[in-house]
Motif scaffolding. Structure first.
Motif, PDB file in Angstrom:
ATOM      1  N   ALA A  70       0.841  -1.195   0.000  1.00 37.02           N
ATOM      2  CA  ALA A  70       0.000   0.000   0.000  1.00 37.02           C
ATOM      3  C   ALA A  70       0.875   1.244   0.000  1.00 37.02           C
ATOM      4  N   CYS A  71       0.299   2.338  -0.482  1.00 40.48           N
ATOM      5  CA  CYS A  71       0.951   3.636  -0.421  1.00 40.48           C
ATOM      6  C   CYS A  71      -0.139   4.671  -0.198  1.00 40.48           C
ATOM      7  N   ARG A  72       0.058   5.492   0.828  1.00 36.67           N
ATOM      8  CA  ARG A  72      -0.960   6.477   1.184  1.00 36.67           C
ATOM      9  C   ARG A  72      -0.304   7.842   1.342  1.00 36.67           C
ATOM     10  N   LYS A  73      -0.857   8.837   0.644  1.00 43.75           N
ATOM     11  CA  LYS A  73      -0.363  10.203   0.793  1.00 43.75           C
ATOM     12  C   LYS A  73      -0.718  10.722   2.182  1.00 43.75           C
ATOM     13  N   THR A  74       0.245  11.380   2.813  1.00 39.38           N
ATOM     14  CA  THR A  74      -0.022  12.011   4.100  1.00 39.38           C
ATOM     15  C   THR A  74       0.052  13.529   3.983  1.00 39.38           C
ATOM     16  N   LYS A  75       0.639  14.002   2.876  1.00 36.68           N
ATOM     17  CA  LYS A  75       0.744  15.435   2.606  1.00 36.68           C
ATOM     18  C   LYS A  75       0.835  15.592   1.100  1.00 36.68           C
ATOM     19  N   ASP A  76       0.103  16.561   0.548  1.00 35.46           N
ATOM     20  CA  ASP A  76       0.107  16.765  -0.896  1.00 35.46           C
ATOM     21  C   ASP A  76       0.102  18.252  -1.180  1.00 35.46           C
ATOM     22  N   GLU A  77       1.245  18.755  -1.634  1.00 34.88           N
ATOM     23  CA  GLU A  77       1.361  20.150  -2.027  1.00 34.88           C
ATOM     24  C   GLU A  77       1.698  20.174  -3.512  1.00 34.88           C
TER      25      GLU A  77
ATOM     26  N   ALA B 156       4.395  10.487   1.781  1.00 36.67           N
ATOM     27  CA  ALA B 156       3.595   9.269   1.705  1.00 36.67           C
ATOM     28  C   ALA B 156       4.178   8.196   2.614  1.00 36.67           C
ATOM     29  N   ASP B 157       3.282   7.330   3.079  1.00 40.29           N
ATOM     30  CA  ASP B 157       3.672   6.125   3.801  1.00 40.29           C
ATOM     31  C   ASP B 157       3.570   4.965   2.821  1.00 40.29           C
ATOM     32  N   LEU B 158       4.642   4.214   2.706  1.00 39.39           N
ATOM     33  CA  LEU B 158       4.732   3.090   1.782  1.00 39.39           C
ATOM     34  C   LEU B 158       4.937   1.828   2.605  1.00 39.39           C
ATOM     35  N   ILE B 159       4.104   0.825   2.381  1.00 38.26           N
ATOM     36  CA  ILE B 159       4.263  -0.454   3.074  1.00 38.26           C
ATOM     37  C   ILE B 159       4.738  -1.481   2.062  1.00 38.26           C
ATOM     38  N   ILE B 160       5.910  -2.048   2.348  1.00 34.93           N
ATOM     39  CA  ILE B 160       6.546  -3.046   1.495  1.00 34.93           C
ATOM     40  C   ILE B 160       6.519  -4.368   2.236  1.00 34.93           C
ATOM     41  N   GLY B 161       6.199  -5.440   1.520  1.00 34.21           N
ATOM     42  CA  GLY B 161       6.180  -6.738   2.176  1.00 34.21           C
ATOM     43  C   GLY B 161       6.558  -7.864   1.241  1.00 34.21           C
ATOM     44  N   TYR B 162       7.129  -8.901   1.831  1.00 31.45           N
ATOM     45  CA  TYR B 162       7.450 -10.123   1.111  1.00 31.45           C
ATOM     46  C   TYR B 162       7.471 -11.237   2.135  1.00 31.45           C
TER      47      TYR B 162
END
Length: 147
Positions: A36-43, A49-55
């Motif tokens: 997942a990737c979620r913007k936390t601030k957008d100018e 953004a917070d990026l969740i990486i998994g394997y």
């Protein structure tokens, strides 16, 4: 730190490739290992953004700043997470014929030396696969626009 640099000529405009890479919230739909990737601030010229990486059993959250130079460059800065450092840059070069050259560079270092040595063994292949995922995504989105 492992580094990877790659250039590819693609049948898309720099604007198209820039828009695709700048759309960080869609990364979870196509990027390998991105949950997942979620913007936390957008100018206008900066996204955080917070990026969740998994394997398999491995899952990590990264906080990133994405600095946008409209239609030409994207630079990713590391803010927090399991890394010691990260440098990631995209440059979109207009070839003058509705194609562009993407110039991609990344280097990073994990805080954990064991994890760093494990990742280093597969680094080039993994990063190349990620760049290919962007290329495949461009084909899916823009293929109907090709002449």
């Amino acid at each position: 730190m492992p580094t990877h640099a790659e250039k590819r000529i693609l049948p898309y405009t720099p604007d198209q490739m820039y828009d695709l890479v700048a759309d960080v919230e869609s990364y979870g739909e196509f990027l390998p290992w991105c949950i997942a990737c979620r913007k936390t601030k957008d100018e206008s010229d900066t996204i955080e953004a917070d990026l969740i990486i998994g394997y398999k059993m491995f899952r990590e959250k990264f906080k990133l700043r994405v600095v946008l130079t409209p239609k030409t460059h994207i630079r990713v800065e590391y803010l927090s997470g399991p890394l010691k450092s990260l440098s990631n840059k995209w440059h979109f070069i207009d070839n003058g014929d509705d194609t562009c050259t993407i110039d991609f560079f990344v280097d990073f270092e994990f805080k954990n030396p064991m994890l760093q040595s494990l990742v280093t063994m597969f680094f080039d292949k993994a990063v190349s696969r990620m760049v290919s995922a962007f290329e495949k995504r461009a084909e899916e989105i823009y293929r109907n626009q090709l002449t």
